[in-house]
Structure formats: C-alpha cells, structure tokens
Design an enzyme around this catalytic site. Structure first.
Site, PDB file in Angstrom:
ATOM      1  CG  ASP A  94      11.897   5.805 -12.133  1.00  0.00           C
ATOM      2  OD1 ASP A  94      12.211   6.947 -11.722  1.00  0.00           O
ATOM      3  OD2 ASP A  94      12.263   4.766 -11.571  1.00  0.00           O
ATOM      4  CG  ASP A 155      16.025   8.721  -7.283  1.00  0.00           C
ATOM      5  OD1 ASP A 155      16.089   9.144  -6.115  1.00  0.00           O
ATOM      6  OD2 ASP A 155      16.609   7.702  -7.663  1.00  0.00           O
TER       7      ASP A 155
HETATM    8  N1  GLY Z   1      16.699   6.401  -9.987  1.00  0.00           N
HETATM    9  C1  GLY Z   1      17.389   5.280  -9.490  1.00  0.00           C
HETATM   10  C2  GLY Z   1      18.840   5.467  -9.443  1.00  0.00           C
HETATM   11  O1  GLY Z   1      19.352   6.566  -9.591  1.00  0.00           O
HETATM   12  O2  GLY Z   1      19.528   4.490  -9.264  1.00  0.00           O
END
Ligand code: GLY
Length: 373
Positions: A94, A155
């Site tokens: 992330d 994601d």
């Molecule tokens: N990237 C984690 C979520 O969207 O909850």
C-alpha cells in the site's frame, strides 16, 4: 438543479466544513469517527494503509483554498510516515496509497528533495515486492514464513502509479516494466468475462502458476465486492493515463460497464453486488471511488458513452450528497454508511478515505483538483 450550480454548492459545503474539522483534529491521522469525532492512527497504527489519505484531503484543500493550516498539517503527517519507511515489517504493497497523497504530491507541488527521497524509497520497496516468475506484486505481509508470498490483490492497481511516478522522475524503466507487468497479470487473472472483478488471487510463488482466488472483503467466493470493482475501474484507468496503452482503458471500461449495469436505482452502492437483499449493507466509499474513475474515463471517451460515464458519476455523487453526507460542522466526517468489508464489524460507519474520494470527485468536476495518482 443545474449541475454546475449543484457542484458549486457542494464545493462550498466542503470548504465550510473542512476548516473547523482540520483545526480541531490538528496533529492526528484520522481513520474513522466515533460518535462523530475522529480517532487518531498516528501512534501504534502509523503504518495503517489509509494514513496517506488524510494528507490527500489536506493537499486537496490547500490546493483549492491556499489556507496554510492544511499545508502545515500535511507536512507534519508526511514526516510521521517516516517511521513506516524505516520499518520493513510495516511496509506493504500500500505504499502508493501512503506516499502518493503525501510526499509525492508535496514534491510535485513544491519540488522538495526530502519528499522526493521518501517517494523513491517507497517506490523501491514496492518494486522489491515483485515476483518475477508470477509477474505480480505481493500484497500483504506474512510472518516471515512465506505463507502469503503468492497473494496478489486487485487494490494494488491503485498503488502502481507510485512506480509510474518513479519512472518519470528517475527515467529508470524498471519501474515502468514492473508496473505494466503487474497490470497485465491483473488484467488476465482478476477480471471475469462479465466485467466483474475478483479480490484476491493466490499464485504459486515458486512457479508463478495461478492456484486459486479467495473471496476477500466481499460477500464470498465468486462474489463482486464493490470497492474491489472500483480499485480495478480507477486503477486500470490510471495505468492508461500513465502509459497511453488503450488495453488498460478498455479494461477499465469493461469494469465500469459492469458497475453501471449493477448500480441500484437509488445510486447507493452495496458492499457487494452479489450480496443477499437483506441485510441492506452499503459502502459509500465505493460510490465515491467509482465516481472518480468514471469522471476520468469520460475524459478519454467520446459521444454517447462519454455522457453515460459522466452521468453515472454525477448520479452517485448526488445520491451521496442528498442521502449519505453529514454537513454538520460539529461532526468530523462527511460520508456515512461506509464499510471495511462485508463480514467485518466495521460497517455502517464513517471512514476518512471515503471523504477523500468524495472531495477528489467534486474537485475534478470543479477544476480544483491536484492530481495525486
Ligand atoms: N485496500 C483495502 C480496502 O479497500 O479495504
């Protein structure tokens, strides 16, 4: 109401609300509200994946208003994230979510070398998660036992713009290669024939072979977690913007078409398009991210389709404004009915990054955006 007039009104409501909210939350990195007041993830939770979005809100507000408080708070937050950069256990895929809306945007706006350094270090760490035989970026961490070495999640399409930026500033094509190889793997393995999107894929990290998919944060295996759809919809659009390769735009449109076809008549988005009718569970964050992605897709589309994507975004944003936004200046959050996932207890709540994407969408439509991704 006339669209431009409505947009101006929402823009004013955001500006009126955010200044007192930021003043009373100075020094915090909020995640969610409890009884209308933000908590603080700047201590033990400083590595949390959403912590960059508060920086995003601050920079978007600074860009639109020139109010110095936003800049000061954003710079303080950027420094706090150094504790994460120096802790390999806290670093995960992330990095795009954490450093694009903080150090990288600061560098883009002000050219500060310290911010550039942070962005490149984060990009190097993200690139270091690339599995060359499977051609994917490893998502979450395991306990050093390799149990999640084969896991990739949709994601991550929103994190790879950090690599496109690193290529832009260093001219080293390795960043571009890793980003596009991951995007190609995601396009091949996550997108179903009907345009819906899987959340988690497990590859064999030794051979790169596709093993299976997991249900993840949606209703279950084979379902259609709406936020996952939006990470694909917006993420592939961003890969198109950074590479100019039409295949990514076409992929984003395929997901967007599926999203529009499944959007309920009231334009409020469920947590999963394949969840049961009862209980009625929503995710306003998914609506806000989808709106951002569709506004971008509309920019690169002509004719009737352009209007379809634009109107889909406007309808969702209007539904949020009318039914899911809390405009009281005494309450810290804007969006309500946000959810971490279908099966987690954190549902029917307000999560700060939903507000980020709502503001981004309104800023895109009113020409006030600083492009972060
Ligand atoms: N990237 C984690 C979520 O969207 O909850």
């Amino acid at each position: 109401m006339d669209e431009q007039k409505w947009l101006q009104e929402v823009s004013e409501k955001i500006k009126k609300k955010m200044l007192p909210v930021v003043k009373r939350n100075a020094g915090k990195i909020p995640y969610n509200t409890v009884d209308g007041a933000y908590n603080d993830y700047s201590g033990d939770m400083v590595g949390w994946w959403t912590n960059g979005f508060w920086g995003g809100i601050l920079w978007q507000m600074y860009n639109a208003t020139g109010e110095e408080l936003y800049k000061t708070e954003a710079e303080n937050l950027e420094e706090k994230l150094d504790a994460v950069l120096l802790n390999w256990v806290a670093m995960d895929h992330d990095s795009g979510f954490k450093w694009l809306p903080t150090a990288v945007v600061n560098y883009r706006m002000h050219g500060d070398e310290k911010s550039k350094n942070r962005g490149i270090l984060a990009a190097d760490n993200l690139a270091g998660r690339f599995n060359p035989v499977g051609r994917y970026i490893k998502a979450w961490n395991d306990r050093g036992d390799g149990s999640r070495a084969g896991w990739a999640i949709i994601d991550c399409m929103m994190n790879i713009p950090l690599l496109y930026w690193a290529y832009e500033v260093t001219q080293d094509p390795k960043y571009m290669h890793i980003a596009t190889m991951h995007a190609d793997t995601a396009m091949k393995n996550f997108i179903r024939e009907d345009g819906s999107v899987k959340h988690i894929i497990e590859f064999d990290p030794q051979t790169g072979e596709y093993l299976k998919s997991h249900g993840g944060q949606g209703y279950g295996h084979g379902s259609s977690w709406t936020r996952g759809q939006t990470w694909a919809l917006y993420g592939f659009t961003l890969s198109y913007i950074h590479t100019g390769n039409e295949k990514y735009l076409n992929c984003a449109k395929k997901v967007a078409n599926y999203f529009i076809a499944n959007t309920p008549k009231d334009y409020l988005i469920p947590i999963d398009f394949r969840q049961p009718n009862e209980p009625h569970l929503e995710d306003s964050i998914a609506a806000a991210i989808a709106a951002c992605g569709m506004i971008e897709i509309a920019k690169y589309t002509e004719g009737a389709d352009k209007t379809i994507y634009h109107n889909a975004a406007i309808n969702m944003l209007k539904a949020l404004d009318e039914k899911r936004c809390n405009w009281s200046e005494d309450v810290d959050h804007i969006l309500e009915e946000c959810a971490e996932g279908y099966h987690t207890p954190k549902k029917n709540m307000s999560i700060m990054y939903g507000d980020y994407y709502f503001i981004e969408a309104i800023w895109k439509l009113t020409g006030q955006e600083i492009f972060l991704w």
